[in-house]
Design a protein around this motif. Structure first.
Motif, PDB file in Angstrom:
ATOM      1  N   LEU A  40       0.593  -1.233  -0.081  1.00 58.13           N
ATOM      2  CA  LEU A  40      -0.149  -0.029   0.052  1.00 58.13           C
ATOM      3  C   LEU A  40       0.790   1.333   0.166  1.00 58.13           C
ATOM      4  CD1 LEU A  40      -2.734   1.031   0.032  1.00 58.13           C
ATOM      5  CD2 LEU A  40      -2.776   1.138   2.641  1.00 58.13           C
ATOM      6  N   ALA A  41       1.925   1.301   0.795  1.00 55.51           N
ATOM      7  CA  ALA A  41       3.058   2.262   0.972  1.00 55.51           C
ATOM      8  C   ALA A  41       3.537   2.502  -0.479  1.00 55.51           C
ATOM      9  CB  ALA A  41       3.838   2.175   1.799  1.00 55.51           C
ATOM     10  N   TRP A  42       3.781   1.722  -1.135  1.00 52.05           N
ATOM     11  CA  TRP A  42       4.695   1.660  -2.534  1.00 52.05           C
ATOM     12  C   TRP A  42       3.718   2.236  -3.428  1.00 52.05           C
ATOM     13  CZ3 TRP A  42       9.290   2.814  -3.448  1.00 52.05           C
ATOM     14  CH2 TRP A  42      10.209   2.214  -2.648  1.00 52.05           C
ATOM     15  N   LEU A  43       2.217   1.747  -3.459  1.00 48.98           N
ATOM     16  CA  LEU A  43       1.152   2.244  -4.186  1.00 48.98           C
ATOM     17  C   LEU A  43       0.838   3.489  -4.235  1.00 48.98           C
ATOM     18  CD1 LEU A  43      -0.817   1.269  -6.401  1.00 48.98           C
ATOM     19  CD2 LEU A  43      -2.492   0.752  -4.512  1.00 48.98           C
ATOM     20  N   ILE A  44       0.784   4.027  -3.031  1.00 49.81           N
ATOM     21  CA  ILE A  44       0.627   5.421  -2.626  1.00 49.81           C
ATOM     22  C   ILE A  44       1.909   6.361  -3.091  1.00 49.81           C
ATOM     23  CG2 ILE A  44       0.473   7.273  -0.808  1.00 49.81           C
ATOM     24  CD1 ILE A  44      -1.170   5.011   0.696  1.00 49.81           C
ATOM     25  N   VAL A  45       3.038   5.918  -2.846  1.00 51.00           N
ATOM     26  CA  VAL A  45       4.151   6.685  -3.323  1.00 51.00           C
ATOM     27  C   VAL A  45       4.252   6.862  -4.882  1.00 51.00           C
ATOM     28  CG1 VAL A  45       6.849   6.692  -3.514  1.00 51.00           C
ATOM     29  CG2 VAL A  45       5.690   6.286  -1.293  1.00 51.00           C
ATOM     30  N   GLU A  46       3.833   5.597  -5.575  1.00 52.81           N
ATOM     31  CA  GLU A  46       3.657   5.513  -7.136  1.00 52.81           C
ATOM     32  C   GLU A  46       2.622   6.700  -7.568  1.00 52.81           C
ATOM     33  OE1 GLU A  46       2.740   2.801 -10.736  1.00 52.81           O
ATOM     34  OE2 GLU A  46       2.693   1.805  -8.624  1.00 52.81           O
ATOM     35  N   VAL A  47       1.444   6.654  -6.809  1.00 55.59           N
ATOM     36  CA  VAL A  47       0.490   7.657  -7.469  1.00 55.59           C
ATOM     37  C   VAL A  47       0.793   9.093  -7.078  1.00 55.59           C
ATOM     38  CG1 VAL A  47      -1.791   8.388  -7.170  1.00 55.59           C
ATOM     39  CG2 VAL A  47      -1.280   5.866  -7.417  1.00 55.59           C
ATOM     40  N   LEU A  48       1.545   9.232  -5.965  1.00 59.10           N
ATOM     41  CA  LEU A  48       1.769  10.580  -5.698  1.00 59.10           C
ATOM     42  C   LEU A  48       3.073  11.270  -6.608  1.00 59.10           C
ATOM     43  CD1 LEU A  48       1.561  10.765  -1.740  1.00 59.10           C
ATOM     44  CD2 LEU A  48       0.261  11.853  -3.387  1.00 59.10           C
ATOM     45  N   PHE A  71      -4.992   2.159 -12.507  1.00 59.27           N
ATOM     46  CA  PHE A  71      -3.982   1.813 -13.392  1.00 59.27           C
ATOM     47  C   PHE A  71      -2.754   1.263 -12.807  1.00 59.27           C
ATOM     48  CE2 PHE A  71      -5.788   5.198 -16.725  1.00 59.27           C
ATOM     49  CZ  PHE A  71      -6.285   4.121 -17.331  1.00 59.27           C
ATOM     50  N   ALA A  72      -2.449   1.581 -11.598  1.00 56.77           N
ATOM     51  CA  ALA A  72      -1.366   1.329 -10.829  1.00 56.77           C
ATOM     52  C   ALA A  72      -1.757   0.031 -10.355  1.00 56.77           C
ATOM     53  CB  ALA A  72      -0.878   2.180  -9.814  1.00 56.77           C
ATOM     54  N   GLY A  73      -2.930  -0.299 -10.110  1.00 57.76           N
ATOM     55  CA  GLY A  73      -3.163  -1.668  -9.339  1.00 57.76           C
ATOM     56  C   GLY A  73      -3.352  -2.645 -10.305  1.00 57.76           C
ATOM     57  N   TYR A  74      -3.370  -2.482 -11.713  1.00 62.62           N
ATOM     58  CA  TYR A  74      -3.266  -3.617 -12.669  1.00 62.62           C
ATOM     59  C   TYR A  74      -1.939  -4.564 -12.519  1.00 62.62           C
ATOM     60  CZ  TYR A  74      -7.216  -1.670 -15.042  1.00 62.62           C
ATOM     61  OH  TYR A  74      -8.752  -1.417 -15.180  1.00 62.62           O
ATOM     62  N   LYS A  75      -0.979  -3.913 -11.922  1.00 61.15           N
ATOM     63  CA  LYS A  75       0.307  -4.724 -11.807  1.00 61.15           C
ATOM     64  C   LYS A  75       0.026  -5.736 -10.974  1.00 61.15           C
ATOM     65  CE  LYS A  75       2.584  -1.517  -8.668  1.00 61.15           C
ATOM     66  NZ  LYS A  75       1.602  -0.495  -8.939  1.00 61.15           N
ATOM     67  N   TYR A  76      -1.004  -5.747 -10.111  1.00 59.90           N
ATOM     68  CA  TYR A  76      -1.034  -7.019  -9.118  1.00 59.90           C
ATOM     69  C   TYR A  76      -1.570  -8.178  -9.559  1.00 59.90           C
ATOM     70  CZ  TYR A  76      -0.373  -3.192  -5.409  1.00 59.90           C
ATOM     71  OH  TYR A  76       0.380  -2.466  -4.645  1.00 59.90           O
ATOM     72  N   MET A 141       6.366   6.670 -20.688  1.00 59.21           N
ATOM     73  CA  MET A 141       7.563   5.824 -20.645  1.00 59.21           C
ATOM     74  C   MET A 141       7.867   5.537 -19.141  1.00 59.21           C
ATOM     75  SD  MET A 141       7.984   4.522 -23.604  1.00 59.21           S
ATOM     76  CE  MET A 141       9.503   3.880 -23.715  1.00 59.21           C
ATOM     77  N   ALA A 142       8.182   6.445 -18.524  1.00 60.53           N
ATOM     78  CA  ALA A 142       8.629   6.350 -17.129  1.00 60.53           C
ATOM     79  C   ALA A 142       7.553   5.660 -16.383  1.00 60.53           C
ATOM     80  CB  ALA A 142       8.961   7.880 -16.537  1.00 60.53           C
ATOM     81  N   ILE A 143       6.240   5.993 -16.168  1.00 60.20           N
ATOM     82  CA  ILE A 143       5.052   5.362 -15.457  1.00 60.20           C
ATOM     83  C   ILE A 143       5.065   3.914 -15.734  1.00 60.20           C
ATOM     84  CG2 ILE A 143       2.812   5.250 -15.225  1.00 60.20           C
ATOM     85  CD1 ILE A 143       2.718   8.300 -15.813  1.00 60.20           C
ATOM     86  N   ALA A 144       5.212   3.641 -17.303  1.00 62.06           N
ATOM     87  CA  ALA A 144       5.329   2.173 -17.657  1.00 62.06           C
ATOM     88  C   ALA A 144       6.340   1.522 -17.292  1.00 62.06           C
ATOM     89  CB  ALA A 144       5.116   2.152 -19.294  1.00 62.06           C
TER      90      ALA A 144
END
Length: 160
Positions: A40-48, A71-76, A141-144
């Protein structure tokens, strides 16, 4: 509507991580809580980080925070597939499936975010080869590229 599958994938990842730890006699409720809070912490850091990048590059888009979380949750989903294949087929199965899922999420994120970020550029009348458009592509590209890194980082220690 895309946030529901992302939340379900997050919860399933936590359960599969608990299963992976349990098959190795490393399970404890504390370790399950640690997995959940770390993910959860890494997900929040990523979105921020994405929101900050969008702000700094001054990209106006219709992407909301919920969209970015989805979009970030699809990696799970790929992480779950990698862990299950690692439990069934060992390290080779883990690396093969995780590599395929990393490639898939990379292509998916580029195609999806490119449409979202560049469609705004077309609506604003930005030139196709403009500097701001290049920043949009670099950000996409960086997000991907971050997705496979997070996928590996959150799963490699669960299989020994």
């Amino acid at each position: 509507d895309t946030y529901v599958p992302a939340v379900m994938a997050f919860i399933t990842y936590i359960l599969v991580a608990g299963l992976a730890l349990g098959t190795q006699n490393r399970f404890s409720p504390d370790s399950l809580g640690l997995q959940a809070s770390s993910a959860l912490a890494w997900l929040i850091v990523e979105v921020l980080a994405v929101l900050l990048s969008l702000y700094l590059v001054t990209i106006n888009t219709d992407l909301t925070t919920i969209d970015l979380l989805a979009f970030a949750g699809y990696k799970y989903v790929g992480m779950i597939m990698g862990l299950i294949s690692g439990l069934l087929f060992g390290h080779t199965g883990y690396y093969v499936v995780l590599s395929w899922c990393c490639l898939s999420i990379f292509v998916f994120m580029i195609r999806t975010l490119r449409l979202k970020l560049l469609s705004e550029a077309a609506a604003e009348g930005v030139l196709v080869r403009g500097a701001k458009n290049q920043l949009r592509m670099y950000l996409t590209m960086a997000i991907a590229a971050a997705q496979p890194l997070f996928m590996y980082w959150l799963t490699y220690h669960l299989l020994r």
